[in-house]
Every structure is written in C-alpha cells, then in structure tokens.
Design a protein around this motif. Sequence first.
Motif, short mmCIF file in Angstrom:
data_model
loop_
_atom_site.label_atom_id
_atom_site.label_comp_id
_atom_site.label_asym_id
_atom_site.label_seq_id
_atom_site.Cartn_x
_atom_site.Cartn_y
_atom_site.Cartn_z
N PHE A 103 48.66 29.31 47.84
CA PHE A 103 47.43 29.01 48.59
C PHE A 103 47.44 27.53 48.90
N TYR A 104 47.18 27.21 50.16
CA TYR A 104 47.18 25.80 50.57
C TYR A 104 46.18 25.62 51.70
N ASN A 105 45.41 24.58 51.61
CA ASN A 105 44.47 24.23 52.68
C ASN A 105 43.56 25.41 53.03
N GLY A 106 43.12 26.09 52.01
CA GLY A 106 42.16 27.18 52.21
C GLY A 106 42.75 28.49 52.68
N LYS A 107 44.10 28.57 52.69
CA LYS A 107 44.72 29.79 53.22
C LYS A 107 45.81 30.30 52.30
N VAL A 108 46.01 31.60 52.34
CA VAL A 108 47.15 32.20 51.67
C VAL A 108 48.40 31.89 52.50
N MET A 109 49.38 31.24 51.86
CA MET A 109 50.60 30.89 52.57
C MET A 109 51.65 31.98 52.44
N GLU A 110 51.73 32.55 51.26
CA GLU A 110 52.72 33.59 51.02
C GLU A 110 52.23 34.48 49.89
N LYS A 111 52.53 35.76 50.00
CA LYS A 111 52.16 36.68 48.93
C LYS A 111 53.29 37.67 48.73
N SER A 112 53.36 38.21 47.52
CA SER A 112 54.41 39.15 47.20
C SER A 112 53.89 40.59 47.32
N LYS A 113 54.80 41.53 47.10
CA LYS A 113 54.41 42.94 47.14
C LYS A 113 53.46 43.28 46.01
N LEU A 114 53.47 42.48 44.95
CA LEU A 114 52.57 42.73 43.83
C LEU A 114 51.12 42.39 44.17
N PHE A 115 50.95 41.60 45.21
CA PHE A 115 49.60 41.18 45.62
C PHE A 115 49.01 42.30 46.46
N LYS A 116 48.41 43.27 45.75
CA LYS A 116 47.92 44.48 46.40
C LYS A 116 46.65 44.18 47.22
N ASP A 117 46.26 45.17 48.00
CA ASP A 117 45.06 45.02 48.82
C ASP A 117 43.82 44.76 47.97
N GLN A 118 43.88 45.20 46.72
CA GLN A 118 42.73 45.02 45.83
C GLN A 118 42.60 43.57 45.34
N PHE A 119 43.59 42.76 45.62
CA PHE A 119 43.61 41.37 45.17
C PHE A 119 43.11 40.45 46.29
N LYS A 140 40.57 37.54 42.38
CA LYS A 140 39.65 38.65 42.20
C LYS A 140 40.42 39.95 42.37
N ILE A 141 40.17 40.88 41.47
CA ILE A 141 40.79 42.20 41.56
C ILE A 141 39.66 43.22 41.62
N GLN A 142 39.63 43.98 42.70
CA GLN A 142 38.55 44.95 42.88
C GLN A 142 39.04 46.14 43.71
N PRO A 143 39.14 47.33 43.12
CA PRO A 143 38.89 47.65 41.72
C PRO A 143 40.15 47.44 40.88
N THR A 144 39.99 47.29 39.58
CA THR A 144 41.14 47.13 38.70
C THR A 144 41.77 48.47 38.37
N ALA A 145 43.07 48.40 38.06
CA ALA A 145 43.83 49.58 37.65
C ALA A 145 44.52 49.27 36.33
N LEU A 146 44.95 50.33 35.63
CA LEU A 146 45.58 50.13 34.32
C LEU A 146 46.79 49.21 34.41
N GLU A 147 47.55 49.33 35.49
CA GLU A 147 48.77 48.53 35.63
C GLU A 147 48.49 47.07 35.94
N ASP A 148 47.21 46.71 36.08
CA ASP A 148 46.88 45.31 36.27
C ASP A 148 46.83 44.55 34.94
N SER A 149 46.92 45.28 33.85
CA SER A 149 46.93 44.62 32.53
C SER A 149 48.16 43.73 32.41
N ALA A 150 47.91 42.46 32.15
CA ALA A 150 48.99 41.47 32.09
C ALA A 150 48.36 40.12 31.77
#
Lengths: 116, 108
Positions: free
Chosen positions: A49-65, A78-88
């Motif tokens: 994140f830079y200058n108020g914007k997402v610069m790059e995201k990975s495949k792990l960065f789901k739509d819920q993030f 922010k994660i909405q809604p959370t899933a079990l696999e978000d535990s980390a």
Amino acid sequence: GPKVLQIPSHQIIDMGQMVTLNCDPVSNHLYFYWYKQILGQQMEFLVNFYNGKVMEKSKLFKDQFSVERPDGSYFTLKIQPTALEDSAVYFCASSPRDRAANERLFFGHGTKLSVL
Amino acid sequence: GQQVQQSPASLVLQEGENAELQCNFSSTATQLQWFYQRPGGSLVSLLYNPSGTKHTGRLTSTTVTKERRSSLHISSSQITDSGTYFCAMITGYQNFYFGKGTSLTVIP
C-alpha cells in the motif's frame, strides 16, 4: 530502533464475523505491507500500500480482504466475513522508501487471528 | 512469479560451529534483507545487504547481485541463535518476497 506496532496481539472470533487488524507503522514510512504466516511456515505476501492505494496484492488477498489508512491513522486489514482458513499470524510491515533507496523492511510483532 | 530459494531447509549444529545459509533468487533483486524469527516470534532484521559484504557481530552476509545469490554466515554459533532465518528480496515491483527459511538448531 524504529517500531511498527500492531493491535491487538491476539484476536479470537467466530467464523463469519468481521475483524479489523490495526497497524501503526513507523512514522515517515511510505510503504505498508501485510503478510500472513501460518505457524511454522513461510511468510506469505498479501498486499502492499502506498499513497493511499493498493500497489500490489497476491492471490491470498481474497475479495473478503480490504486495507486502508484513513488520514494517516492506523493501517488496517479488514476481513469480512472471516473463514476458518484465515487463522494465522498477520504481520504488518513498513518501509521508508526514501531517495537513498533505503528499502529496509520493519515488522510488527504480529496479530494472531484465531477463527473458530 | 518471483522465487526465493533458501538452503538448507534445516540445519543442526553444535555450539561453537559455524553456519552457512544460502539464498538464491529468480530475478534481479534490487535489495536484499536477512531476518531472524524465534518460534512464535516476530521477524527481526539482521542485515540489509543489497550487494557486497556486510558484517554485524558474528554475522556476515555476502550478496552477489549478478549471480542472484546471497549468503549468511554465522560464526561460533550459540544456543540462542536457534530459530528460523529468512531472506527477503525486493524487486522493481516494490514488493518483498520471502524464502521458506532455514531452521537452525544449535545444540550444546
């Protein structure tokens, strides 16, 4: 040395709930990052994140993030809604990115997220 | 995608022995940083070494950018050196990519 603060250190929530992880980056740093680490495994890049914007995201960065840093306050994940696999453990990091290309990465102590 | 390979995956040493950790990356890195993590702990920056050789205490890092490799040498290992060592590189796309780490165990 410079410190990145993460709040809270541990968060326990029920699956489907929303969670916000807070990060107070090093002052005057320009780039902010979130990484995810499942116990004993690799640091997985989520987003930068830079200058108020997402610069790059990975495949792990789901739509819920989502990430934001409103008006120089906390850099949040922010994660909405959370899933079990978000535990980390979620680590926040910041980088100065000054003219000298001083691109050192500084990490917070992480927020352990447990989704039940 | 970008790849960072670390070797060995794990290493067991007796106290006092030296350790040599390797990091190879798939594309030209503009910067490289070594980190240390205790089990369940955060990442601590050890050395920031985009090129050449850097020292701090018992640690020496040598990065040869053209050959896409970096090494971390730990001399006279101590039990408290046990943990996981990560290298991370940054590319022109402004992202840090991590290797899977080398797990070091130092025994008495």
